[in-house]
Scaffold this motif. Structure first.
Motif, short mmCIF file in Angstrom:
data_model
loop_
_atom_site.label_atom_id
_atom_site.label_comp_id
_atom_site.label_asym_id
_atom_site.label_seq_id
_atom_site.Cartn_x
_atom_site.Cartn_y
_atom_site.Cartn_z
N THR A 3 0.66 -1.14 -0.26
CA THR A 3 0.08 -0.09 0.42
C THR A 3 0.64 1.04 -0.05
O THR A 3 2.14 1.34 0.59
CB THR A 3 -1.20 0.15 1.23
OG1 THR A 3 -0.26 -0.04 2.20
CG2 THR A 3 -2.15 -0.98 1.38
N SER A 97 -6.14 -6.81 -13.81
CA SER A 97 -5.71 -6.44 -13.22
C SER A 97 -6.00 -4.59 -12.89
O SER A 97 -6.40 -3.97 -12.87
CB SER A 97 -4.32 -6.34 -12.79
OG SER A 97 -3.67 -5.56 -12.21
N ARG A 98 -5.77 -4.87 -14.94
CA ARG A 98 -5.68 -3.30 -15.46
C ARG A 98 -7.38 -3.04 -15.35
O ARG A 98 -7.96 -2.29 -15.27
CB ARG A 98 -5.51 -3.89 -16.33
CG ARG A 98 -5.70 -2.15 -17.37
CD ARG A 98 -5.15 -0.91 -17.15
NE ARG A 98 -4.59 0.42 -17.98
CZ ARG A 98 -4.94 1.62 -17.00
NH1 ARG A 98 -5.19 1.54 -16.40
NH2 ARG A 98 -5.01 2.42 -17.78
N ALA A 100 -9.64 -4.40 -13.36
CA ALA A 100 -10.11 -3.73 -11.82
C ALA A 100 -9.54 -2.40 -11.41
O ALA A 100 -10.12 -1.71 -11.03
CB ALA A 100 -9.65 -4.58 -10.82
N GLU A 101 -8.32 -2.17 -11.93
CA GLU A 101 -8.28 -0.71 -11.71
C GLU A 101 -9.22 0.34 -12.71
O GLU A 101 -9.08 1.23 -12.32
CB GLU A 101 -6.70 -0.43 -12.94
CG GLU A 101 -5.42 -1.01 -11.39
CD GLU A 101 -3.69 -0.56 -12.55
OE1 GLU A 101 -3.92 0.03 -13.27
OE2 GLU A 101 -3.53 -1.58 -12.44
N GLU A 103 -12.10 -0.14 -13.16
CA GLU A 103 -13.35 -0.01 -12.69
C GLU A 103 -13.20 0.80 -11.31
O GLU A 103 -14.24 1.19 -10.83
CB GLU A 103 -13.66 -1.76 -12.32
CG GLU A 103 -14.11 -2.39 -13.48
CD GLU A 103 -14.74 -3.71 -13.64
OE1 GLU A 103 -14.28 -4.16 -11.87
OE2 GLU A 103 -15.50 -4.59 -13.26
N SER A 104 -12.03 0.61 -11.30
CA SER A 104 -11.75 1.66 -9.45
C SER A 104 -11.83 2.94 -10.05
O SER A 104 -12.51 4.32 -9.24
CB SER A 104 -10.77 1.13 -8.90
OG SER A 104 -10.28 1.76 -7.69
N ALA A 105 -11.17 3.38 -11.07
CA ALA A 105 -11.19 4.54 -11.06
C ALA A 105 -12.65 4.96 -11.59
O ALA A 105 -13.18 6.80 -11.58
CB ALA A 105 -9.83 4.84 -12.33
N ASP A 107 -15.46 3.66 -10.76
CA ASP A 107 -16.32 4.19 -9.26
C ASP A 107 -15.73 5.41 -9.00
O ASP A 107 -17.01 6.28 -8.46
CB ASP A 107 -15.90 3.10 -8.75
CG ASP A 107 -16.65 1.86 -8.92
OD1 ASP A 107 -17.78 1.55 -10.36
OD2 ASP A 107 -16.37 0.28 -8.39
N GLY A 108 -15.08 5.52 -8.18
CA GLY A 108 -14.28 6.85 -8.03
C GLY A 108 -14.80 8.07 -8.48
O GLY A 108 -15.56 9.44 -8.40
#
Length: 152
Positions: A3, A97-98, A100-101, A103-105, A107-108
């Motif tokens: 992290t 992995s990309r 997931a990145e 999707e996270s971006a 969502d943000g």
């Protein structure tokens, strides 16, 4: 996975930590050390190297060696096919992995957009009346101003 802002303990062992010498890796995987060297030369399983160029295998490498053996012995896949399978699996993992990145971006960004939209709605003046579209009709209205009578 590290992290940001947190230092990892240098003595912490993970499944990627290269700790096994070739003889131990051979025992753990059930393969001959020469087979491990051959797999390294072919690029199937590439262990880390020490400063003296000695091979050091991780737990993940051992699992990969077992997978190579299973594909070769049980499934009858040749080494070139195994190499391609491993490459494709690594590619799929990188793509997952990309995704997931992203999707996270996403969502943000969606959360930020909802906050901004709420702020805009909160800033509306309450004394304004919302405009509603007038329905179109085919009626025709003619307006004629009154004529002023002249004072003679």
């Amino acid at each position: 996975m590290d992290t940001p802002g947190r230092r990892r303990n240098p003595y912490e062992l993970t499944e990627e930590t290269p700790v096994y010498v070739i003889s131990v890796a051979a025992q753990l995987s059930g393969l001959h050390p020469q087979t491990l060297r051959q797999y390294d030369r072919l690029g199937l399983v590439s262990p880390d190297r020490t400063a003296g160029r000695g091979r050091r295998y991780s737990a993940r490498d051992i699992e990969l060696l077992r997978q190579v053996q299973q594909l070769s012995q049980d499934e009858g896949v040749n080494l070139a096919g195994i190499k391609r399978i491993i490459e494709l699996e690594n590619h799929v993992a990188a793509l997952q992995s990309r995704v997931a990145e992203l999707e996270s971006a996403l969502d943000g960004a969606a959360a930020t957009m909802r906050q901004r939209e709420a702020a805009v709605h909160a800033s509306y003046r309450r004394d304004l009346v919302p405009y509603q579209e007038v329905q179109q009709t085919s009626a025709l209205v003619v307006w004629r101003p009154k004529r002023q009578q002249s004072a003679d």
